[in-house]
Design a protein around this motif. Structure first.
Motif, short mmCIF file in Angstrom:
data_model
loop_
_atom_site.label_atom_id
_atom_site.label_comp_id
_atom_site.label_asym_id
_atom_site.label_seq_id
_atom_site.Cartn_x
_atom_site.Cartn_y
_atom_site.Cartn_z
N ASP A 16 5.22 2.32 9.05
CA ASP A 16 4.56 2.60 7.78
C ASP A 16 3.37 3.55 7.93
O ASP A 16 2.51 3.64 7.05
N VAL A 17 3.32 4.29 9.04
CA VAL A 17 2.20 5.21 9.24
C VAL A 17 2.27 6.31 8.18
O VAL A 17 3.33 6.87 7.91
N SER A 18 1.13 6.62 7.57
CA SER A 18 1.09 7.60 6.49
C SER A 18 0.63 8.96 7.01
O SER A 18 0.03 9.07 8.09
N ILE A 19 0.88 9.98 6.22
CA ILE A 19 0.45 11.32 6.61
C ILE A 19 -1.07 11.40 6.64
O ILE A 19 -1.65 12.08 7.49
N ASN A 20 -1.75 10.67 5.76
CA ASN A 20 -3.21 10.68 5.76
C ASN A 20 -3.77 10.06 7.03
O ASN A 20 -4.78 10.54 7.58
#
Length: 214
Positions: A16-20
């Motif tokens: 679930d790692v986000s681009i932010n």
């Protein structure tokens, strides 16, 4: 803590790692002078564009993550694509399922093939052993196998088992891996004193997730 920054590499491999979060880690790597970051193959090309071609930080990609039981040909293709996309290192997950079966003889053949691909492009290769799934004899046997295959680093896990950090286990791992091979330790949950002890013991990289505060 500043003296530890050159040993720390961030890992961004949570599903679930986000681009932010990835942009935040890139800023951290640049501003703090961290050793580098490890990402999923999907993100290698973008992270390379963001870092540029001359940034000193290592950009590593995981291959066969998280269980390592893909076919060798699939791992090889994934490795080649990651290198072509700009990865400077690769981390190969050992096929634990094969280790626990009579086909374990193929593990060394696989690693030799993958090491050859990485070294042909003058890139470093890490073998990931999820030692929380192995007993002592199995761990020692796989360390010997990875060493004989010519790996550059051996890492003590994928970080997905959720087992708490143990300084005793981490130091044992460094002592067990031959000094000719680099060691990476997953250090989420370690104290600053623990990190210091690992560096003093000869650990080359301290792997921390992007969700561990520095």
């Amino acid at each position: 803590m500043n003296h530890l920054f050159p040993y720390i590499e961030r890992t961004l491999v949570q599903p679930d790692v986000s681009i932010n979060e990835q942009y935040a880690v890139l800023d951290e790597v640049t501003q703090l002078g961290l050793a580098g970051l490890t990402v999923a193959p999907f993100w290698v090309k973008k992270m390379r564009r963001e870092l540029g071609d001359t940034h000193p930080a290592v950009l590593s990609a995981v291959v066969g993550f998280p269980y390592g039981y893909q076919r060798t040909e699939v791992k090889q293709l994934e490795l080649e694509l990651a290198l072509n996309d700009g990865a400077t290192e690769v981390e190969i997950v050992l096929n634990t399922s094969a280790l626990l079966s009579p086909t374990s003889v193929w593990l060394k053949i696989e690693l030799v093939k993958l090491v050859a691909v990485a070294h042909a492009q003058e890139r470093l290769l890490t073998v990931i052993l999820d030692i929380d799934l192995l007993d002592t004899e199995q761990t020692e046997r796989m360390i010997r196998l990875a060493t004989d295959a010519g790996t550059d680093f051996i890492k003590n896990g994928t970080g997905i088992t959720g087992k708490a950090f143990s300084i005793e286990q981490a130091l044992w791992f460094r002592q067990t891996v031959p000094q000719s091979v680099g060691v990476k330790i997953i250090a989420d949950g370690a104290s600053e004193a623990d990190l210091d002890s690992l560096v003093q013991a000869g650990v080359d990289r301290l792997t921390l997730s992007n969700r561990t505060s520095l």
